[in-house]
Enzyme design. Structure first.
Site, PDB file in Angstrom:
ATOM      1  N   ASP A 110       0.899  -1.038  -0.165  1.00  0.00           N
ATOM      2  CA  ASP A 110      -0.087   0.129  -0.025  1.00  0.00           C
ATOM      3  C   ASP A 110       0.841   1.418   0.143  1.00  0.00           C
ATOM      4  O   ASP A 110       1.877   1.246   0.941  1.00  0.00           O
ATOM      5  CB  ASP A 110      -0.812  -0.044   1.231  1.00  0.00           C
ATOM      6  CG  ASP A 110      -2.027   1.015   1.131  1.00  0.00           C
ATOM      7  OD1 ASP A 110      -2.511   1.364   0.031  1.00  0.00           O
ATOM      8  OD2 ASP A 110      -2.222   1.804   2.107  1.00  0.00           O
ATOM      9  N   TYR A 112       1.368   5.755  -0.311  1.00  0.00           N
ATOM     10  CA  TYR A 112       0.933   6.840   0.387  1.00  0.00           C
ATOM     11  C   TYR A 112       1.383   8.102  -0.811  1.00  0.00           C
ATOM     12  O   TYR A 112       2.047   9.036  -0.612  1.00  0.00           O
ATOM     13  CB  TYR A 112       1.981   7.258   1.274  1.00  0.00           C
ATOM     14  CG  TYR A 112       1.637   8.327   2.589  1.00  0.00           C
ATOM     15  CD1 TYR A 112       0.390   8.543   3.142  1.00  0.00           C
ATOM     16  CD2 TYR A 112       2.693   9.104   2.701  1.00  0.00           C
ATOM     17  CE1 TYR A 112       0.098   9.390   3.982  1.00  0.00           C
ATOM     18  CE2 TYR A 112       2.599   9.895   3.723  1.00  0.00           C
ATOM     19  CZ  TYR A 112       1.395  10.291   4.385  1.00  0.00           C
ATOM     20  OH  TYR A 112       1.019  11.217   5.094  1.00  0.00           O
ATOM     21  N   HIS A 117      -3.764  14.228   0.958  1.00  0.00           N
ATOM     22  CA  HIS A 117      -3.926  13.339   2.146  1.00  0.00           C
ATOM     23  C   HIS A 117      -2.529  13.593   3.087  1.00  0.00           C
ATOM     24  O   HIS A 117      -2.615  13.534   4.186  1.00  0.00           O
ATOM     25  CB  HIS A 117      -4.105  12.004   1.685  1.00  0.00           C
ATOM     26  CG  HIS A 117      -3.958  10.818   2.587  1.00  0.00           C
ATOM     27  ND1 HIS A 117      -4.889  10.961   3.630  1.00  0.00           N
ATOM     28  CD2 HIS A 117      -3.043  10.002   3.234  1.00  0.00           C
ATOM     29  CE1 HIS A 117      -4.588   9.896   4.604  1.00  0.00           C
ATOM     30  NE2 HIS A 117      -3.597   9.491   4.101  1.00  0.00           N
ATOM     31  N   GLU A 183      -9.967   4.010   4.578  1.00  0.00           N
ATOM     32  CA  GLU A 183      -9.122   4.632   3.254  1.00  0.00           C
ATOM     33  C   GLU A 183      -9.470   4.132   2.076  1.00  0.00           C
ATOM     34  O   GLU A 183      -9.323   3.183   1.508  1.00  0.00           O
ATOM     35  CB  GLU A 183      -7.567   4.225   3.596  1.00  0.00           C
ATOM     36  CG  GLU A 183      -6.971   4.763   4.724  1.00  0.00           C
ATOM     37  CD  GLU A 183      -5.288   4.804   4.851  1.00  0.00           C
ATOM     38  OE1 GLU A 183      -4.758   4.190   3.928  1.00  0.00           O
ATOM     39  OE2 GLU A 183      -4.885   5.430   5.549  1.00  0.00           O
ATOM     40  N   GLU A 185      -9.208   3.881  -1.905  1.00  0.00           N
ATOM     41  CA  GLU A 185      -8.052   3.676  -2.519  1.00  0.00           C
ATOM     42  C   GLU A 185      -8.423   2.921  -3.974  1.00  0.00           C
ATOM     43  O   GLU A 185      -9.548   2.492  -4.291  1.00  0.00           O
ATOM     44  CB  GLU A 185      -6.975   3.052  -1.856  1.00  0.00           C
ATOM     45  CG  GLU A 185      -6.663   3.750  -0.551  1.00  0.00           C
ATOM     46  CD  GLU A 185      -5.495   2.782   0.150  1.00  0.00           C
ATOM     47  OE1 GLU A 185      -4.785   2.309  -0.649  1.00  0.00           O
ATOM     48  OE2 GLU A 185      -5.377   3.167   1.326  1.00  0.00           O
ATOM     49  N   ASP A 217      -8.863   0.366   2.397  1.00  0.00           N
ATOM     50  CA  ASP A 217      -7.754  -0.147   3.487  1.00  0.00           C
ATOM     51  C   ASP A 217      -8.229   0.275   4.934  1.00  0.00           C
ATOM     52  O   ASP A 217      -7.711   1.562   5.376  1.00  0.00           O
ATOM     53  CB  ASP A 217      -6.510   0.365   3.127  1.00  0.00           C
ATOM     54  CG  ASP A 217      -5.127  -0.223   3.768  1.00  0.00           C
ATOM     55  OD1 ASP A 217      -5.356  -1.322   4.137  1.00  0.00           O
ATOM     56  OD2 ASP A 217      -4.324   0.651   4.233  1.00  0.00           O
ATOM     57  N   ARG A 221      -6.725   3.947  13.767  1.00  0.00           N
ATOM     58  CA  ARG A 221      -5.853   5.137  13.994  1.00  0.00           C
ATOM     59  C   ARG A 221      -5.075   5.228  15.190  1.00  0.00           C
ATOM     60  O   ARG A 221      -4.039   5.408  15.380  1.00  0.00           O
ATOM     61  CB  ARG A 221      -6.239   6.631  13.572  1.00  0.00           C
ATOM     62  CG  ARG A 221      -6.980   6.696  12.189  1.00  0.00           C
ATOM     63  CD  ARG A 221      -6.062   6.679  11.136  1.00  0.00           C
ATOM     64  NE  ARG A 221      -6.730   6.633   9.910  1.00  0.00           N
ATOM     65  CZ  ARG A 221      -5.985   6.612   8.655  1.00  0.00           C
ATOM     66  NH1 ARG A 221      -4.859   6.391   8.581  1.00  0.00           N
ATOM     67  NH2 ARG A 221      -6.769   6.889   7.539  1.00  0.00           N
ATOM     68  N   GLN A 224      -2.558   2.231  15.251  1.00  0.00           N
ATOM     69  CA  GLN A 224      -1.198   2.637  14.388  1.00  0.00           C
ATOM     70  C   GLN A 224      -0.693   3.651  14.779  1.00  0.00           C
ATOM     71  O   GLN A 224       0.879   3.714  14.664  1.00  0.00           O
ATOM     72  CB  GLN A 224      -2.039   3.091  12.806  1.00  0.00           C
ATOM     73  CG  GLN A 224      -1.028   3.532  11.682  1.00  0.00           C
ATOM     74  CD  GLN A 224      -1.654   4.400  10.518  1.00  0.00           C
ATOM     75  OE1 GLN A 224      -2.922   4.302  10.482  1.00  0.00           O
ATOM     76  NE2 GLN A 224      -0.936   4.731   9.651  1.00  0.00           N
ATOM     77  N   TYR A 228       3.530   2.840  15.068  1.00  0.00           N
ATOM     78  CA  TYR A 228       4.291   2.888  13.625  1.00  0.00           C
ATOM     79  C   TYR A 228       5.595   3.723  13.649  1.00  0.00           C
ATOM     80  O   TYR A 228       6.394   3.623  12.797  1.00  0.00           O
ATOM     81  CB  TYR A 228       3.354   3.973  12.914  1.00  0.00           C
ATOM     82  CG  TYR A 228       3.559   5.450  12.936  1.00  0.00           C
ATOM     83  CD1 TYR A 228       4.394   6.025  11.919  1.00  0.00           C
ATOM     84  CD2 TYR A 228       3.056   6.121  13.887  1.00  0.00           C
ATOM     85  CE1 TYR A 228       4.606   7.452  12.149  1.00  0.00           C
ATOM     86  CE2 TYR A 228       3.298   7.429  14.088  1.00  0.00           C
ATOM     87  CZ  TYR A 228       3.833   8.254  13.398  1.00  0.00           C
ATOM     88  OH  TYR A 228       3.973   9.527  13.269  1.00  0.00           O
ATOM     89  N   LYS A 237      -3.278  -1.881  10.476  1.00  0.00           N
ATOM     90  CA  LYS A 237      -3.642  -1.815   8.993  1.00  0.00           C
ATOM     91  C   LYS A 237      -4.032  -3.409   8.693  1.00  0.00           C
ATOM     92  O   LYS A 237      -4.760  -3.603   7.727  1.00  0.00           O
ATOM     93  CB  LYS A 237      -2.556  -1.573   8.161  1.00  0.00           C
ATOM     94  CG  LYS A 237      -2.259  -0.180   8.265  1.00  0.00           C
ATOM     95  CD  LYS A 237      -3.428   0.769   7.501  1.00  0.00           C
ATOM     96  CE  LYS A 237      -2.797   2.370   7.614  1.00  0.00           C
ATOM     97  NZ  LYS A 237      -3.572   3.076   6.637  1.00  0.00           N
ATOM     98  N   THR A 241      -8.372  -5.627   4.818  1.00  0.00           N
ATOM     99  CA  THR A 241      -8.413  -4.629   3.644  1.00  0.00           C
ATOM    100  C   THR A 241      -9.523  -5.184   2.482  1.00  0.00           C
ATOM    101  O   THR A 241      -9.237  -6.382   2.178  1.00  0.00           O
ATOM    102  CB  THR A 241      -7.035  -4.528   2.775  1.00  0.00           C
ATOM    103  OG1 THR A 241      -5.919  -4.038   3.643  1.00  0.00           O
ATOM    104  CG2 THR A 241      -6.852  -3.874   1.412  1.00  0.00           C
ATOM    105  N   GLU A 344      -9.522  12.903   8.234  1.00  0.00           N
ATOM    106  CA  GLU A 344      -9.185  14.079   7.318  1.00  0.00           C
ATOM    107  C   GLU A 344     -10.655  14.544   7.517  1.00  0.00           C
ATOM    108  O   GLU A 344     -10.705  15.987   7.667  1.00  0.00           O
ATOM    109  CB  GLU A 344      -8.985  13.888   6.101  1.00  0.00           C
ATOM    110  CG  GLU A 344      -7.395  13.351   5.715  1.00  0.00           C
ATOM    111  CD  GLU A 344      -7.325  13.181   4.254  1.00  0.00           C
ATOM    112  OE1 GLU A 344      -6.828  13.842   3.693  1.00  0.00           O
ATOM    113  OE2 GLU A 344      -7.504  11.785   3.945  1.00  0.00           O
TER     114      GLU A 344
END
Length: 397
Positions: A110, A112, A117, A183, A185, A217, A221, A224, A228, A237, A241, A344
């Protein structure tokens, strides 16, 4: 024109012909092609056992010549009424079949690649620093995901549990994620593998990639954000998916190809697509929460193209395998209603999203249903559909 009498405005016309895997009352899984409101049973119509394997992998491994030949054959069958007697018995109502994961996923990566974003998250999490990290404009940032948890649209989204540490906490706690997110995508499915140690250049993108699908995805949060540093996403994550059941061939997206946005820094040669045929794609995504349209992310603004992502994935000599899936990363635009994630849309939870029923959301609640859909310009002048990705959030187990 087709002898089928396709529904007006269908996104599954002759210029689309996406591939998927379905079963009927017999329970046998085989390959089908969506046309209008029907599915054409390719195993029965062609007599080719490659379409009776229960996944697209064996067919995809045959390569671009086989992909093009079958597409030409199907177009002829569905437009020339002399073939009607052969084809019509193998058309099944789409609402009478069950759709399955179309591809046996080999590896999942995946990226970015949306500037909007990345800048939004940078402003949230690093308000006193530049929103983009120093490497972002020089290479497509990505992470290697968990292929075994890529599942077809409709698979329940069980709220994940894990460690999380809120800013006010002295130590981490364990429990269900409180910041479950999406997410929006676009995914790219590899048909033909590559040799270990031999990078795949930009110009060879269509020699390896068969087509595209929609991807959600799902992201925890809070899990994560605690895990991370320093190695990146892991349990936040890897729980699920979701992908659409239809894979749209690259050949169906010729009219959707556009130039990507201007790049701000010179690119290294293996990523430099100036003067090349562009692989930006004009795909319009819609995000619905419990039936309400909440966002319309524009894929044509993605800074890094899929061709660049593939070139970067293999530049170190990493090999491709049939069934590899790589996703674009969250698609977001400059406007508030073009953001492809709830982190967001609610600005990290500080600005709850107001819904038409009077409720608000920062992140997803149990029982919420998220549906992603997308369309793109078709070669016949209308729009083709990439299908949909649906997921209902269930309580943690």
């Amino acid at each position: 024109m087709s002898w089928l009498g396709l529904p007006e405005g269908t996104g599954f016309g002759i210029d689309n012909l996406p591939y998927g895997v379905f079963s009927d009352a017999s329970g046998r899984r085989r390959t089908g092609v969506a046309i209008g409101d029907a599915v054409l049973d390719l195993a029965a119509a062609t007599g080719d056992d490659v379409h009776a394997t229960g996944s697209l992998n064996a067919f995809l491994a045959r390569g671009p010549r086989a992909w093009a030949d079958l597409r030409d054959q199907l177009t002829g069958w569905l437009t020339d009424e002399t073939h009607r007697g052969r084809v019509e018995p193998h058309l099944l109502p789409r609402d009478a079949v069950t759709l399955h994961l179309p591809v046996e996923i080999a590896d999942y990566v995946d990226f970015y690649s949306s500037r909007h974003h990345a800048e939004n998250l940078g402003r949230m999490f690093r308000p006193d620093s530049p929103p983009l990290t120093p490497n972002w404009e020089h290479l497509p940032i990505g992470y290697h995901g968990r292929a075994g948890t890529v599942q077809v649209s409709g698979t329940p989204v069980v709220r994940p549990s894990g460690q999380r540490r809120a800013p006010a906490d002295d130590a981490p706690t364990f429990g269900p994620s409180q910041r479950l997110d999406i997410e929006a995508e676009v995914g790219f499915v590899v048909g033909v593998g590559s040799e270990l140690g031999r990078p795949v250049p930009l110009a060879a993108f269509a020699d390896h990639v068969f087509g595209v699908c929609l991807v959600n995805d799902w992201s925890a949060r809070d899990i994560q954000s605690w895990e991370y540093v320093p190695l990146g996403p892991f349990l936040g994550k890897s729980f699920l998916t979701s992908v659409s059941p239809w894979v749209v061939p690259l050949a169906a997206l010729e009219a959707a190809r556009v130039a990507p946005p201007a790049r701000d820094v010179p690119l290294l040669p293996y990523l430099d697509d100036a003067g090349a045929d562009p692989w930006g794609l004009d795909i319009a995504i819609e995000v619905r929460l419990n039936g309400e349209l909440v966002s319309c992310p524009p894929f044509d603004l993605m800074y890094w193209t899929a061709a660049q992502q593939l070139a970067h994935t293999t530049v170190n000599g990493a090999s491709l395998r049939t069934g590899d899936l790589f996703a674009s990363g969250t698609v977001s635009g400059p406007a508030a209603d073009q953001r492809g994630s709830f982190i967001e849309l609610s600005w990290g939870g500080a600005e709850p999203l107001a819904l038409a029923d009077g409720t608000t959301r920062t992140f997803l609640e149990d029982g919420d249903v998220v549906i992603l859909t997308a369309t793109a310009p078709g070669t016949a002048g209308g729009r083709i559909s990439l299908g949909e990705v649906t997921g209902r959030v269930l309580p943690a187990r």
